[in-house]
Design a protein around this motif. Structure first.
Motif, PDB file in Angstrom:
ATOM      1  N   HIS A 204      70.216  47.510 -30.443  1.00  0.00           N
ATOM      2  CA  HIS A 204      71.334  48.414 -30.175  1.00  0.00           C
ATOM      3  C   HIS A 204      71.192  49.532 -31.205  1.00  0.00           C
ATOM      4  O   HIS A 204      71.339  49.353 -32.464  1.00  0.00           O
TER       5      HIS A 204
ATOM      6  N   MET B 278      70.944  42.990 -33.217  1.00  0.00           N
ATOM      7  CA  MET B 278      72.141  42.389 -33.086  1.00  0.00           C
ATOM      8  C   MET B 278      72.004  41.244 -31.827  1.00  0.00           C
ATOM      9  O   MET B 278      71.498  41.548 -30.695  1.00  0.00           O
TER      10      MET B 278
ATOM     11  N   TYR C 129      67.468  38.572 -41.133  1.00  0.00           N
ATOM     12  CA  TYR C 129      67.794  39.934 -40.270  1.00  0.00           C
ATOM     13  C   TYR C 129      66.668  40.886 -40.318  1.00  0.00           C
ATOM     14  O   TYR C 129      66.320  41.258 -39.106  1.00  0.00           O
TER      15      TYR C 129
ATOM     16  N   GLU D  22      78.613  38.657 -39.966  1.00  0.00           N
ATOM     17  CA  GLU D  22      78.297  40.159 -40.260  1.00  0.00           C
ATOM     18  C   GLU D  22      76.691  40.475 -40.084  1.00  0.00           C
ATOM     19  O   GLU D  22      76.346  41.513 -39.711  1.00  0.00           O
ATOM     20  N   THR D  23      75.959  39.389 -40.341  1.00  0.00           N
ATOM     21  CA  THR D  23      74.431  39.873 -40.176  1.00  0.00           C
ATOM     22  C   THR D  23      74.087  39.773 -38.622  1.00  0.00           C
ATOM     23  O   THR D  23      73.409  40.581 -38.409  1.00  0.00           O
ATOM     24  N   TRP D  24      74.733  39.037 -37.757  1.00  0.00           N
ATOM     25  CA  TRP D  24      74.035  39.056 -36.581  1.00  0.00           C
ATOM     26  C   TRP D  24      74.838  39.639 -35.273  1.00  0.00           C
ATOM     27  O   TRP D  24      74.518  40.204 -34.157  1.00  0.00           O
ATOM     28  N   LEU D  25      76.229  39.981 -35.842  1.00  0.00           N
ATOM     29  CA  LEU D  25      77.016  40.712 -35.048  1.00  0.00           C
ATOM     30  C   LEU D  25      77.300  41.997 -35.752  1.00  0.00           C
ATOM     31  O   LEU D  25      78.711  42.509 -35.645  1.00  0.00           O
ATOM     32  N   VAL D  26      76.542  42.848 -36.262  1.00  0.00           N
ATOM     33  CA  VAL D  26      76.684  43.700 -37.209  1.00  0.00           C
ATOM     34  C   VAL D  26      77.500  45.107 -36.521  1.00  0.00           C
ATOM     35  O   VAL D  26      78.135  45.748 -37.337  1.00  0.00           O
TER      36      VAL D  26
END
Length: 384
Positions: free
Chosen positions: A338, A343, A327, A32-36
């Motif tokens: 993005h 991300m 993050y 969830e943090t890095w591929l928000v």
């Protein structure tokens, strides 16, 4: 008695299973943090999802059911040495604290990422509210608690066709109970009911009902046999119901040309709220693991997992805080990648961060876990 285990060993097995849930939860929160901005529909779409993400999602699916059920078990064990009134008081105070933490600390961690200030009524909120409701149910006969838990877990999917809309008189209450939705609040805030509580309340009631299995007078061999029977029975029920699309979730189907994606579709069930078919294999697998952990209670891996499970709330708050700091640090250093968010572009980075964070998160959790054991005179430590 041959094979007998002490209460410490039994509690260590519970802590180890709770700790495993914590460790698996970290992987999902890293995603969830890095591929928000990478969508993860509920249930996942087997035709489009990255297989590695689908596997990680399935593994992480064990976290919430196991944790909620073990909360019920722990509430039962707490009640052994306390009166119903004392137990109910503890559950209410703990529940209110958890709900406050979710509203006042965890939700603001995500402000600045979500498009508007959102109160995320997630698993901690759900746990707190269910504990308050459990406080009112502990005086019911055990049979009544089991029956109510089974009705909620097995029957709540019959309510799926009931969909209320914002503006309907009962919409906020129904969104909290069964319909995952967004509730508009004053001053531009919204509340997202990620964990509607009806089925989760059933899970906690059933966890509380099996609490006596962990009593001092129960032969550990008998307890493990019960856990194995429960786990195998639940997984068998899942396989039958799922194979024939009988009840409990949206139907699965064969994905042409891909056996892997067909399997992904078969094991992808609805989590928000958790369908019967979501709960059967996750809780069944949890029962089997609990039996295994008790049998292997002195192994190094079990002891390490028990550290995470011995201070679950501390670890939960710690790892989410660390992830938010990482993050926002990445966003400040590299800028948005993005739109307005940062991300990474590859799931491999999520796995790399997972491996890199386990030890740094383990060390302070181990310190706090030892503090809880050493300072039992500090009452507030029990809440973490």
């Amino acid at each position: 008695m041959a094979g007998a285990t002490t209460p410490h060993t039994r509690l260590q097995s519970i802590d180890a299973l709770r700790g495993l849930a914590m460790v698996l939860m970290l992987l999902d929160h890293l995603r969830e943090t890095w591929l928000v901005l990478v969508p993860m529909p509920d249930p996942v779409d087997p035709r489009t999802v990255l297989p590695a993400m689908a596997v990680a999602r399935f593994v992480a699916s064990f976290c919430a059911p196991v944790f909620v059920a073990l909360t019920g078990v722990a509430a039962c064990l707490f009640g052994v040495g306390h009166t119903p009134r004392e137990t109910a008081s503890f559950l209410v105070r703990r529940g209110l604290l958890l709900m406050a933490i979710d509203l006042l600390y965890l939700s603001p961690l995500y402000w600045g990422v979500a498009p508007q200030p959102t109160f995320w009524l997630q698993v901690i909120w759900c746990l707190g509210l269910c504990m308050i409701l459990l406080a009112g149910a502990i005086r019911l006969p055990r049979g009544a608690r089991i029956a109510l838990g089974l009705v909620l877990v097995c029957g709540h999917n019959l309510l799926d066709p009931i969909r209320l809309q914002p503006g309907d008189a009962l919409f906020p209450a129904w969104a909290l109970l069964h319909q995952r939705d967004v509730i508009a609040l004053p001053f531009g805030f919204v509340a997202k009911t990620t964990y509607p509580i009806l089925p989760w309340m059933g899970v906690m009631l059933l966890g509380h009902a099996i609490g006596p299995w962990f009593g001092r007078d129960v032969d550990p061999v008998v307890r493990r046999r019960r856990l194995v029977g429960l786990g195998v029975g639940m997984i068998a029920a899942f396989l039958v119901l799922r194979a024939f699309n009988l009840y409990g979730d949206a139907p699965w189907s064969v994905v042409d040309g891909s056996a892997l994606r067909t399997v992904i579709g078969f094991v992808s069930m609805t989590k928000y709220p958790p369908s019967l078919l979501f709960l059967l294999p996750t809780l069944g697998g949890g029962a089997l693991l609990l039996a295994l952990f008790e049998r292997r209670g002195q192994s190094r891996a079990i002891r390490a997992l028990a550290v995470f499970g011995g201070a679950p709330m501390f670890f939960y708050l710690l790892h989410l805080t660390v992830l938010r700091l990482l993050y926002h640090g990445a966003l400040a250093w590299w800028g948005p990648t993005h739109g307005t968010v940062f991300m990474v572009g590859d799931y491999g980075w999520v796995l790399a961060w997972y491996g890199a964070l386990i030890l740094p998160l383990y060390l302070p959790t181990a310190w706090f876990s030892r503090l809880k054991q050493r300072r039992r005179d500090i009452a507030w430590l029990r809440f973490f």
